[in-house]
Design a protein around this motif. Structure first.
Motif, mmCIF file in Angstrom:
data_model
loop_
_atom_site.group_PDB
_atom_site.id
_atom_site.type_symbol
_atom_site.label_atom_id
_atom_site.label_comp_id
_atom_site.label_asym_id
_atom_site.label_seq_id
_atom_site.Cartn_x
_atom_site.Cartn_y
_atom_site.Cartn_z
ATOM 1 N N GLU A 1 -1.727 0.906 -5.106
ATOM 2 C CA GLU A 1 -1.121 -0.325 -4.597
ATOM 3 C C GLU A 1 -0.121 -0.884 -5.617
ATOM 4 O O GLU A 1 -0.260 -0.670 -6.821
ATOM 5 C CB GLU A 1 -2.181 -1.393 -4.317
ATOM 6 N N VAL A 2 0.863 -1.603 -5.093
ATOM 7 C CA VAL A 2 1.815 -2.348 -5.916
ATOM 8 C C VAL A 2 1.719 -3.808 -5.495
ATOM 9 O O VAL A 2 1.763 -4.111 -4.294
ATOM 10 C CB VAL A 2 3.258 -1.842 -5.732
ATOM 11 N N VAL B 1 5.607 -7.814 -11.082
ATOM 12 C CA VAL B 1 5.284 -6.632 -10.279
ATOM 13 C C VAL B 1 4.276 -5.806 -11.052
ATOM 14 O O VAL B 1 4.479 -5.512 -12.231
ATOM 15 C CB VAL B 1 6.544 -5.798 -9.979
ATOM 16 N N GLN B 2 3.180 -5.429 -10.386
ATOM 17 C CA GLN B 2 2.120 -4.703 -11.074
ATOM 18 C C GLN B 2 1.703 -3.474 -10.276
ATOM 19 O O GLN B 2 1.549 -3.523 -9.058
ATOM 20 C CB GLN B 2 0.906 -5.607 -11.299
ATOM 21 N N MET B 3 1.540 -2.361 -10.970
ATOM 22 C CA MET B 3 1.020 -1.135 -10.389
ATOM 23 C C MET B 3 0.101 -0.514 -11.425
ATOM 24 O O MET B 3 0.549 -0.163 -12.522
ATOM 25 C CB MET B 3 2.152 -0.177 -10.018
ATOM 26 N N ASP C 1 0.851 -1.192 0.000
ATOM 27 C CA ASP C 1 0.000 0.000 0.000
ATOM 28 C C ASP C 1 0.884 1.238 0.000
ATOM 29 O O ASP C 1 1.693 1.432 0.908
ATOM 30 C CB ASP C 1 -0.906 -0.019 1.229
ATOM 31 N N LEU C 2 0.733 2.087 -1.015
ATOM 32 C CA LEU C 2 1.541 3.303 -1.104
ATOM 33 C C LEU C 2 0.990 4.435 -0.240
ATOM 34 O O LEU C 2 1.596 5.501 -0.165
ATOM 35 C CB LEU C 2 1.657 3.760 -2.557
ATOM 36 N N GLY C 3 -0.170 4.209 0.394
ATOM 37 C CA GLY C 3 -0.684 5.179 1.356
ATOM 38 C C GLY C 3 -1.611 6.227 0.778
ATOM 39 O O GLY C 3 -2.165 7.037 1.524
ATOM 40 N N GLY D 1 13.889 -1.958 -9.530
ATOM 41 C CA GLY D 1 14.710 -2.412 -8.406
ATOM 42 C C GLY D 1 13.946 -3.354 -7.492
ATOM 43 O O GLY D 1 14.485 -4.360 -7.015
ATOM 44 N N LEU D 2 12.684 -3.036 -7.235
ATOM 45 C CA LEU D 2 11.824 -3.908 -6.426
ATOM 46 C C LEU D 2 11.688 -5.278 -7.076
ATOM 47 O O LEU D 2 11.810 -6.316 -6.413
ATOM 48 C CB LEU D 2 10.451 -3.255 -6.256
ATOM 49 N N ALA D 3 11.450 -5.300 -8.388
ATOM 50 C CA ALA D 3 11.275 -6.566 -9.106
ATOM 51 C C ALA D 3 12.549 -7.410 -9.051
ATOM 52 O O ALA D 3 12.498 -8.620 -8.815
ATOM 53 C CB ALA D 3 10.887 -6.289 -10.555
ATOM 54 N N ALA D 4 13.705 -6.766 -9.253
ATOM 55 C CA ALA D 4 14.975 -7.499 -9.270
ATOM 56 C C ALA D 4 15.262 -8.126 -7.912
ATOM 57 O O ALA D 4 15.626 -9.304 -7.811
ATOM 58 C CB ALA D 4 16.110 -6.564 -9.664
ATOM 59 N N SER D 5 15.103 -7.353 -6.847
ATOM 60 C CA SER D 5 15.395 -7.875 -5.515
ATOM 61 C C SER D 5 14.411 -8.968 -5.116
ATOM 62 O O SER D 5 14.805 -9.982 -4.524
ATOM 63 C CB SER D 5 15.351 -6.738 -4.491
#
Length: 256
Positions: free
Chosen positions: A17-18, A35-37, A11-13, A132-136
């Protein structure tokens, strides 16, 4: 047989959402996530050779591509196919590489490939902020020796308020555009531009992004726990010449 899908929501607040999920696509890779947004969707796959490379460094390849097909199009003009990556894609590869590379062991010289592909385009989402999120997340699902999960987030300031992963329209209105890469306990990379801000304002932006990154890392950990963590692989450690290192240190350290 229907594949079992594991999914976590971030939740991005601000109502956005991601999601990160695994178990459906690219199951033969050592690790893979989607990864989806919004309507934007990234597929990241990671693989690594079990044998060490003869080179004396980590042969890590990070590839990021935004194909025309992600928007349901194909290139016009004389060439009807896509060739070399654009400058924007190359810069995104470098942003991801810069944070990942130091977290592999110094003596790990097996070839590693991190492939990130934009599968679906959304005009309101800037996908490079999700790379970066997807790679990690994909690495966390693999058996690679890797120090800790990381993530990256773009922070912008619109009308005096910080926004995580802003839309293109918000970015046009902002006076700050920064990409932050971090682990849960330390900031590892800061890159961007701003229209004359103070050091205090810049530090506040970094802290704001770091808090969002902590949530992204927490989601990666939950996804890896639900999927089932793999034991870290045993690997051929690269040989180091300690005598030569000592000679170089004694001859050059004080002068440098």
């Amino acid at each position: 047989m229907k594949p079992k899908v594991y999914k976590e929501i971030i939740d991005l607040g601000d109502g956005r959402e991601v999601s990160i999920e695994t178990g459906k696509l690219a199951k033969q890779a050592h690790g893979s996530v989607v990864v989806q947004m919004g309507k934007a969707m990234l597929l990241c796959t990671v693989v690594s050779n079990y044998k060490k490379s003869p080179v004396d460094f980590l042969p890590l390849t990070v590839d990021y591509r935004e194909k025309f097909a992600a928007a349901g199009r194909y290139p016009g003009g004389f060439f009807k196919r896509e060739a070399r990556p654009s400058d924007g894609e190359v810069l995104t590869m470098r942003l991801v590489d810069r944070v990942l590379r130091p977290l592999f062991p110094k003596d790990y010289h097996s070839e590693v490939q991190v492939m990130i592909q934009l599968m679906s385009h959304d005009e309101d989402v800037m996908p490079d902020a999700l790379a970066g999120l997807a790679a990690s997340a994909a690495i966390q699902l693999s058996d690679f020796p890797f120090e800790c999960p990381i993530s990256e987030a773009r922070v912008a300031r619109v009308n005096g308020e910080f926004v995580i992963n802003p839309s293109r329209a918000q970015l046009d209105q902002s006076d700050m555009d920064m990409m932050i890469g971090a682990s849960a306990d330390s900031v590892m990379m800061v890159e961007g531009e701003m229209d004359e801000c103070s050091e205090e304002e810049m530090a506040d932006a970094i802290k704001f992004a770091h808090e969002a990154i902590k949530d992204q890392i927490d989601a990666q950990m939950k996804l890896a726990d639900a999927f089932g963590r793999k034991e870290v692989r045993e690997y051929d450690q690269a040989e180091e010449n300690e005598d030569l290192q000592k000679q170089i240190h004694e001859a050059a350290y004080d002068k440098c």
